[in-house]
Design a protein around this motif. Structure first.
Motif, mmCIF file in Angstrom:
data_model
loop_
_atom_site.group_PDB
_atom_site.id
_atom_site.type_symbol
_atom_site.label_atom_id
_atom_site.label_comp_id
_atom_site.label_asym_id
_atom_site.label_seq_id
_atom_site.Cartn_x
_atom_site.Cartn_y
_atom_site.Cartn_z
ATOM 1 N N LYS A 44 0.830 -1.212 0.000
ATOM 2 C CA LYS A 44 0.000 0.000 0.000
ATOM 3 C C LYS A 44 0.864 1.261 0.000
ATOM 4 C CE LYS A 44 -4.046 -2.145 2.197
ATOM 5 N NZ LYS A 44 -3.581 -3.544 1.993
ATOM 6 N N LEU A 45 1.868 1.226 -0.859
ATOM 7 C CA LEU A 45 2.791 2.356 -0.955
ATOM 8 C C LEU A 45 2.070 3.621 -1.405
ATOM 9 C CD1 LEU A 45 5.858 3.208 -0.854
ATOM 10 C CD2 LEU A 45 5.894 2.736 -3.317
ATOM 11 N N GLY A 46 1.093 3.451 -2.268
ATOM 12 C CA GLY A 46 0.360 4.591 -2.819
ATOM 13 C C GLY A 46 -0.230 4.202 -4.151
ATOM 14 N N PRO A 47 -0.910 5.130 -4.826
ATOM 15 C CA PRO A 47 -1.554 4.813 -6.099
ATOM 16 C C PRO A 47 -0.545 4.478 -7.191
ATOM 17 C CG PRO A 47 -1.653 7.167 -5.660
ATOM 18 C CD PRO A 47 -1.143 6.529 -4.417
ATOM 19 N N ILE A 48 -0.947 3.595 -8.080
ATOM 20 C CA ILE A 48 -0.159 3.261 -9.266
ATOM 21 C C ILE A 48 -0.864 3.902 -10.452
ATOM 22 C CG2 ILE A 48 0.739 1.422 -10.733
ATOM 23 C CD1 ILE A 48 0.699 -0.405 -8.276
ATOM 24 N N LEU A 49 -0.169 4.801 -11.126
ATOM 25 C CA LEU A 49 -0.761 5.608 -12.178
ATOM 26 C C LEU A 49 -0.099 5.333 -13.524
ATOM 27 C CD1 LEU A 49 -0.756 8.967 -10.179
ATOM 28 C CD2 LEU A 49 -2.648 7.323 -10.391
ATOM 29 N N PRO A 50 -0.843 5.483 -14.617
ATOM 30 C CA PRO A 50 -0.244 5.299 -15.943
ATOM 31 C C PRO A 50 0.552 6.535 -16.341
ATOM 32 C CG PRO A 50 -2.533 5.927 -16.171
ATOM 33 C CD PRO A 50 -2.285 5.771 -14.694
ATOM 34 N N PRO A 51 1.513 6.387 -17.236
ATOM 35 C CA PRO A 51 2.268 7.555 -17.691
ATOM 36 C C PRO A 51 1.495 8.369 -18.708
ATOM 37 C CG PRO A 51 3.018 5.626 -18.879
ATOM 38 C CD PRO A 51 2.006 5.140 -17.865
ATOM 39 N N ALA A 52 1.816 9.648 -18.773
ATOM 40 C CA ALA A 52 1.363 10.493 -19.869
ATOM 41 C C ALA A 52 2.338 10.346 -21.035
ATOM 42 C CB ALA A 52 1.294 11.945 -19.414
ATOM 43 N N GLU A 53 1.875 10.640 -22.226
ATOM 44 C CA GLU A 53 2.754 10.642 -23.397
ATOM 45 C C GLU A 53 3.657 11.874 -23.344
ATOM 46 O OE1 GLU A 53 3.194 8.867 -26.349
ATOM 47 O OE2 GLU A 53 1.990 7.174 -25.645
#
Length: 343
Positions: A44-53
């Motif tokens: 539960k380190l934190g949110p996993i987000l996708p990269p922006a281009e």
């Protein structure tokens, strides 16, 4: 801490490498990133987000334009030549040969733009490279915008890639791109702290003559360890960069006591430099069970690394590099991050 991650890394799979006299499946494989991602979730380190281009032009700020332009052409040209399998060079312009004339065939170009046969291409490699670059810059953007720290879960890694060469599983130097990103957006000085077992020869080469980016490398002694031809203690920078490149080569078998002494000295030098931001090239192939490395750090040591970096009190970007003991890679990499969060 937010993690940036792209599933597109998985396109770089099934590649072969030449090592220790044999052609073998690449140690740098997709499961590495997946184990780390799973551990980020479990802890539960934190949110996993996708990269922006991001525009690939940012890579040309630290890499030669012709090199960056070459990378997406490799697999199409390899197929056009009637080839399959893994694309990598087999001849290199070493001492006494000409490196000032760019050849035309894909075999020659692969040698021209590499220093070993460890950065091979398959059909999905360029997509993975670009996604890793996007991951690094997206995470860097979080830190620029005020996050205390962010984790760029990059794959492929980057620290062996120089201004105009690939090698050691690395194609675009994500840490160097991120450091330049910070400089271009107002940071007066940036420090890169490379804790990977193998020397970040590409990062050193890119910034060797610059005073605005300090490079600190903790690694296996190049007299006996890959990449062999850079990373000695007497390499301290040149011109404006003299004194801003610091290497800590250590012998086989180095355990926490010896390794942490080097880390402490590196952190003291970093504090004296007074950068605006720190980029950590996070390799965990210093682990005692790593199959291609020779240090003896244990899993309980990695949170200590994170806590020491946290004591610097600086905005910090963690960029994933090496680590090939796949089952433990998540425990060790995320251990650094949780240690930082607790520090």
């Amino acid at each position: 801490m937010k993690t940036i991650f792209s599933p597109l890394h998985a396109g770089h799979a099934g590649q072969m490498e030449l090592i220790s006299g044999g052609l073998v499946p690449g140690f740098e494989k997709p499961s590495r990133a997946e184990y780390i991602r799973a551990r980020v979730e479990a802890e539960k380190l934190g949110p996993i987000l996708p990269p922006a281009e991001h525009d690939i032009a940012a890579a040309r700020r630290v890499h030669a334009a012709d090199y960056i332009d070459f990378l997406p052409t490799v697999w199409p040209e390899w197929e056009k030549a009637g080839r399959s399998g893994s694309a990598f060079g087999f001849t290199w312009p070493t001492r006494g040969l000409r490196a000032d004339v760019r050849p035309k065939t894909i075999d020659a170009l692969l040698g021209y733009y590499s220093f070993d046969a460890g950065a091979s291409f398959v059909a999905g490699t360029w997509t993975a490279i670009k996604s890793s670059f996007d991951v690094a810059l997206t995470a860097a953007g979080l830190v620029k915008d005020g996050e205390r720290a962010a984790f760029a879960l990059c794959r492929p890694p980057g620290h062996h890639a120089g201004a105009a060469f690939m090698g050691g599983y690395c194609f675009i130097n994500n840490a160097a791109v991120a450091a330049q990103f910070f400089r271009d957006r107002g940071a007066a000085k940036v420090s890169i702290l490379d804790v990977d077992y193998h020397h970040g020869n590409g990062t050193q080469e890119i910034f060797y003559a610059r005073a605005d980016v300090q490079v600190l490398n903790l690694h296996g002694d190049p007299m006996t360890e890959y990449p062999f031809f850079l990373g000695h203690a007497d390499e301290k920078g040149s011109g404006d960069g003299e004194g801003f490149n610091v290497n800590y080569p250590m012998p086989f078998g180095t355990a926490w006591d010896g390794w942490s002494a080097s880390l402490e000295d590196a952190c003291a030098r970093l504090e004296a430099y007074r950068p605006d931001v720190v980029v950590v090239s996070l390799g965990v192939d210093t682990f005692e069970k790593d199959p291609i490395s020779q240090f003896k750090l244990k899993s309980e040591d990695y949170p200590k690394i994170g806590r020491r970096i946290a004591k610097l009190g600086l905005p910090t970007l963690f960029v994933m590099e090496g680590g090939y003991a796949v089952e433990e890679i998540g425990i060790n990499a995320v251990g650094v991050l949780t240690g930082f969060e607790q520090g």
